[in-house]
Design a protein around this motif. Structure first.
Motif, PDB file in Angstrom:
ATOM      1  N   GLU A   1     -25.187  39.043  22.835  1.00  0.00           N
ATOM      2  CA  GLU A   1     -24.801  40.503  24.328  1.00  0.00           C
ATOM      3  C   GLU A   1     -24.130  39.619  25.346  1.00  0.00           C
ATOM      4  OE1 GLU A   1     -23.791  43.734  23.400  1.00  0.00           O
ATOM      5  OE2 GLU A   1     -24.114  43.772  21.173  1.00  0.00           O
ATOM      6  N   GLY A   2     -24.785  38.194  25.583  1.00  0.00           N
ATOM      7  CA  GLY A   2     -24.068  38.068  26.552  1.00  0.00           C
ATOM      8  C   GLY A   2     -25.416  37.482  28.098  1.00  0.00           C
ATOM      9  N   PHE A   3     -26.629  37.912  27.214  1.00  0.00           N
ATOM     10  CA  PHE A   3     -27.673  38.139  27.373  1.00  0.00           C
ATOM     11  C   PHE A   3     -28.566  36.828  27.131  1.00  0.00           C
ATOM     12  CE2 PHE A   3     -26.888  42.530  27.907  1.00  0.00           C
ATOM     13  CZ  PHE A   3     -27.050  42.876  29.616  1.00  0.00           C
ATOM     14  N   SER A   4     -29.091  35.557  28.486  1.00  0.00           N
ATOM     15  CA  SER A   4     -30.101  35.170  28.172  1.00  0.00           C
ATOM     16  C   SER A   4     -31.702  35.597  28.224  1.00  0.00           C
ATOM     17  CB  SER A   4     -29.709  33.128  28.973  1.00  0.00           C
ATOM     18  OG  SER A   4     -31.377  33.447  29.593  1.00  0.00           O
ATOM     19  N   ALA A   5     -32.165  35.561  26.639  1.00  0.00           N
ATOM     20  CA  ALA A   5     -33.906  35.859  27.213  1.00  0.00           C
ATOM     21  C   ALA A   5     -34.718  35.169  26.116  1.00  0.00           C
ATOM     22  CB  ALA A   5     -33.247  37.705  25.299  1.00  0.00           C
ATOM     23  N   ASP A   6     -35.809  35.432  26.421  1.00  0.00           N
ATOM     24  CA  ASP A   6     -36.573  34.949  25.612  1.00  0.00           C
ATOM     25  C   ASP A   6     -38.529  35.646  25.696  1.00  0.00           C
ATOM     26  OD1 ASP A   6     -38.394  32.628  24.526  1.00  0.00           O
ATOM     27  OD2 ASP A   6     -37.717  31.343  25.649  1.00  0.00           O
ATOM     28  N   LEU A   7     -38.948  34.893  24.804  1.00  0.00           N
ATOM     29  CA  LEU A   7     -40.570  35.643  25.321  1.00  0.00           C
ATOM     30  C   LEU A   7     -40.830  35.795  26.587  1.00  0.00           C
ATOM     31  CD1 LEU A   7     -42.053  34.667  21.691  1.00  0.00           C
ATOM     32  CD2 LEU A   7     -41.411  36.991  22.323  1.00  0.00           C
ATOM     33  N   TYR A   8     -41.149  36.668  26.715  1.00  0.00           N
ATOM     34  CA  TYR A   8     -41.583  36.925  28.432  1.00  0.00           C
ATOM     35  C   TYR A   8     -42.324  35.863  29.026  1.00  0.00           C
ATOM     36  CZ  TYR A   8     -45.742  38.630  28.879  1.00  0.00           C
ATOM     37  OH  TYR A   8     -47.705  38.709  29.081  1.00  0.00           O
ATOM     38  N   TRP A   9     -43.348  35.161  28.450  1.00  0.00           N
ATOM     39  CA  TRP A   9     -44.517  34.652  29.002  1.00  0.00           C
ATOM     40  C   TRP A   9     -43.843  32.625  29.135  1.00  0.00           C
ATOM     41  CZ3 TRP A   9     -45.198  36.941  24.576  1.00  0.00           C
ATOM     42  CH2 TRP A   9     -45.905  36.472  23.470  1.00  0.00           C
ATOM     43  N   ARG A  10     -42.931  32.581  28.921  1.00  0.00           N
ATOM     44  CA  ARG A  10     -41.907  31.747  28.731  1.00  0.00           C
ATOM     45  C   ARG A  10     -40.812  31.881  29.793  1.00  0.00           C
ATOM     46  NH1 ARG A  10     -40.238  30.918  22.736  1.00  0.00           N
ATOM     47  NH2 ARG A  10     -42.504  30.734  21.909  1.00  0.00           N
ATOM     48  N   VAL A  11     -40.474  33.029  31.108  1.00  0.00           N
ATOM     49  CA  VAL A  11     -39.514  33.080  31.294  1.00  0.00           C
ATOM     50  C   VAL A  11     -40.055  32.781  32.671  1.00  0.00           C
ATOM     51  CG1 VAL A  11     -38.399  35.392  32.350  1.00  0.00           C
ATOM     52  CG2 VAL A  11     -38.345  34.964  29.982  1.00  0.00           C
ATOM     53  N   GLN A  12     -39.051  31.639  33.997  1.00  0.00           N
ATOM     54  CA  GLN A  12     -39.711  31.555  34.341  1.00  0.00           C
ATOM     55  C   GLN A  12     -39.022  32.867  35.889  1.00  0.00           C
ATOM     56  OE1 GLN A  12     -41.241  29.166  35.641  1.00  0.00           O
ATOM     57  NE2 GLN A  12     -41.646  28.142  33.382  1.00  0.00           N
ATOM     58  N   ASN A  13     -37.761  32.766  35.516  1.00  0.00           N
ATOM     59  CA  ASN A  13     -36.998  33.237  36.346  1.00  0.00           C
ATOM     60  C   ASN A  13     -36.691  34.846  36.083  1.00  0.00           C
ATOM     61  OD1 ASN A  13     -34.446  34.544  38.499  1.00  0.00           O
ATOM     62  ND2 ASN A  13     -33.891  33.002  38.741  1.00  0.00           N
ATOM     63  N   PHE A  14     -37.146  36.099  36.366  1.00  0.00           N
ATOM     64  CA  PHE A  14     -36.940  37.755  35.403  1.00  0.00           C
ATOM     65  C   PHE A  14     -35.134  37.821  36.397  1.00  0.00           C
ATOM     66  CE2 PHE A  14     -41.132  37.111  33.709  1.00  0.00           C
ATOM     67  CZ  PHE A  14     -41.017  37.442  33.002  1.00  0.00           C
ATOM     68  N   ALA A  15     -34.591  36.996  37.171  1.00  0.00           N
ATOM     69  CA  ALA A  15     -33.776  37.853  37.327  1.00  0.00           C
ATOM     70  C   ALA A  15     -32.451  37.482  36.565  1.00  0.00           C
ATOM     71  CB  ALA A  15     -33.579  37.734  38.856  1.00  0.00           C
ATOM     72  N   LYS A  16     -32.561  35.841  36.081  1.00  0.00           N
ATOM     73  CA  LYS A  16     -31.950  35.569  35.451  1.00  0.00           C
ATOM     74  C   LYS A  16     -32.350  35.695  33.704  1.00  0.00           C
ATOM     75  CE  LYS A  16     -30.584  31.378  38.114  1.00  0.00           C
ATOM     76  NZ  LYS A  16     -30.602  30.283  38.764  1.00  0.00           N
ATOM     77  N   ASN A  17     -32.843  35.293  33.230  1.00  0.00           N
ATOM     78  CA  ASN A  17     -33.545  35.130  31.848  1.00  0.00           C
ATOM     79  C   ASN A  17     -34.282  36.833  31.721  1.00  0.00           C
ATOM     80  OD1 ASN A  17     -32.293  33.172  31.145  1.00  0.00           O
ATOM     81  ND2 ASN A  17     -33.841  32.330  32.867  1.00  0.00           N
ATOM     82  N   VAL A  18     -33.352  37.413  30.919  1.00  0.00           N
ATOM     83  CA  VAL A  18     -34.497  38.442  30.141  1.00  0.00           C
ATOM     84  C   VAL A  18     -35.630  38.533  29.281  1.00  0.00           C
ATOM     85  CG1 VAL A  18     -34.381  40.435  28.824  1.00  0.00           C
ATOM     86  CG2 VAL A  18     -32.162  39.844  29.421  1.00  0.00           C
TER      87      VAL A  18
END
Ligand code: GDP
Length: 462
Positions: A185-202
């Motif tokens: 759907e066009g969203f770069s996503a990962d398990l939340y503890w691996r996300v650095q920037n929640f404004a860019k990644n879901v």
């Protein structure tokens, strides 16, 4: 409780509470998640753990931190907490950030880990993308993973580590499917503890609304996201003239038509002059009463509400005022106060115009439950090159059938209803006419059904 107690009002110049909307496919657990947040807030904290608003629940920072345990240190935050909109998947959300205004600041998209992406999941993501609203994905029902060993209320990683190898890899498989679908759907996503920037990644938060595993994590992510990326948006003058969005228009005995409103800026006071978006343009009226739910009210109609003198953003409030019968769900509401009324009318007019649907001489009739969903329907029909003769908010009335029946082409003798009912006095008319009714609560399914019908008609005519 005094008569003027308006709940958790924010001090002047304070940061307001971020507003959280919960979206997702039917049965994926939106209601259960909201109930769990409310329920564990109440059992975790003392009195004042949450405050019930009209259409929303305020969870103060202290309570969020009680529920989230080590994951939320209250000294790291200066936002007052979170305000959850109670009606999950409400279609006013489709207007959530059409203009400077905001019905919700952030969203939680609930996805059943086993069921994965479904039509309303995709619809929710499209709305969030269009409105640029940051969101997290709650990968719900992790406890239904075969072999899962529940650890009630635990942060998800501790719970995950205590599971069997087999249960872990089953959950992983489902989580990676969700991450893959988000990417489609066009969203770069990962398990939340691996996300650095929640404004860019879901961030994807595995959780269970039933066992509360992962709920601490979800609250921590929502709080962190707000604090880090929404703080500027939260710095509003909570004593200035209020701005909000109408969630629902309801008749209340003794008050007539009232509007349930989410206030995201400024304040509203009893006696304020207000401008509200209505079906025939802006309505100018005066606040007769501001109503909050009475705590633990018996269901005796006239005693359900407390009157309050003022309410400050962010809050959910019922506004009683004359002439609100034609107010529209999803429309803006603005307080005039020290401003020129004409300029406020223009503000509301231009906001309405932005979500006004342009119509043509020949086409279908569209009815939807809120202004936002009407706009989303119109966009979807425009993309499918389906002309619209008439588009309105509200249930299907006899005149809708009458208008549709005048169409020259059979494929236009149609009413498309999104999340609306057929009024009982329109039923005989519908039965006797040649008008076809299509109704659904997923926009693109509704459009698909209509297109399939048109294909069928065209085939029959060949
Ligand atoms: P909504 O339509 O998205 O609001 O979904 P509901 O909250 O009504 O949930 C639909 C069903 O799923 C209900 O029977 C819930 O009890 C169940 N449910 C919701 N969340 C969970 C969960 O985390 N685990 C399990 N096992 N069941 C859940």
């Amino acid at each position: 409780m005094s008569d003027t107690d308006a709940g958790p009002t924010v001090e002047p110049d304070a940061l307001r509470t971020p507003i959280v909307a919960v979206l997702g496919h039917v049965d994926h657990g939106k209601t259960t998640l909201l109930d769990t947040v409310r329920g564990s807030a109440v059992s975790e904290g003392e009195a004042g753990a949450i405050t019930q608003h009209i259409g929303a629940t305020a969870v103060p920072l202290g309570t969020v931190s009680d529920m989230a345990g080590d994951l939320v240190d209250p000294t790291d935050f200066d936002l007052p907490g979170l305000l959850f909109i109670d009606t999950p998947g409400h279609h006013s959300f489709t207007t959530l950030r059409s203009r400077g205004g905001a019905l919700a600041d952030i969203a939680v998209v609930v996805v059943d880990v086993n069921d994965g992406f479904q039509p309303q999941t995709i619809e929710a993501l499209e709305i969030l993308e269009r409105t640029g609203t940051p969101f997290v994905v709650a990968a719900n029902k992790a406890d239904t993973t075969p072999g899962w060993n529940p650890r009630d209320g635990s942060p998800i990683q501790a719970s995950y580590e205590s599971q069997s190898e087999a249960a872990r890899s089953r959950l992983d498989e489902n989580l990676y499917e969700i991450i893959g679908d988000l990417s489609d759907e066009g969203f770069s996503a990962d398990l939340y503890w691996r996300v650095q920037n929640f404004a860019k990644n879901v961030g994807v938060v595995p959780m269970s609304a039933i066992t509360s595993e992962g709920v601490p994590d979800l609250l921590a992510v929502l709080m962190g996201l707000s604090q880090r990326y929404m703080k500027e948006q939260m710095a509003v003058d909570t004593t200035g003239p209020g701005a909000g969005t109408v969630l629902e228009v309801k008749d209340e005995r003794g008050f007539g038509a009232t509007v349930d409103t989410v206030l995201y800026d400024g304040s509203v006071r009893a006696g304020d002059e207000i401008v509200v978006g209505g079906t025939d343009g802006p309505i100018v009226t005066e606040v007769r009463a501001l109503l909050q739910p009475r705590p633990n009210a018996e269901i005796r109609v006239e005693k359900r509400f407390d009157k309050v003198e003022e309410v400050r953003a962010a809050a959910g409030i019922k506004v009683a005022a004359p002439d609100l019968d034609d107010a529209m769900a999803g429309a803006p509401i603005r307080v005039v106060r020290d401003r020129d009324c004409e300029s406020v009318i223009e503000e509301v007019e231009s906001e309405l115009a932005e979500i006004q649907v342009s119509t043509e001489e020949e086409g279908v009739v569209v009815k939807a439950d809120t202004l936002g969903s009407l706009e989303a329907m119109a966009n979807a029909l425009r993309e499918a090159e389906v002309p619209i003769l008439r588009a309105e908010v509200g249930d299907i009335a006899p005149r809708d059938i009458a208008v549709a029946s005048t169409a020259n082409k059979e494929k236009h003798r149609v009413v498309l209803g999104f999340n609306v009912d057929v009024l009982s006095n329109a039923e005989p008319e519908l039965d006797e006419s040649e008008v076809r009714l299509f109704d659904d609560d997923v926009i693109y399914q509704l459009v698909d059904e209509y297109e399939a019908y048109v294909d069928e008609l065209e085939r029959a005519q060949q």
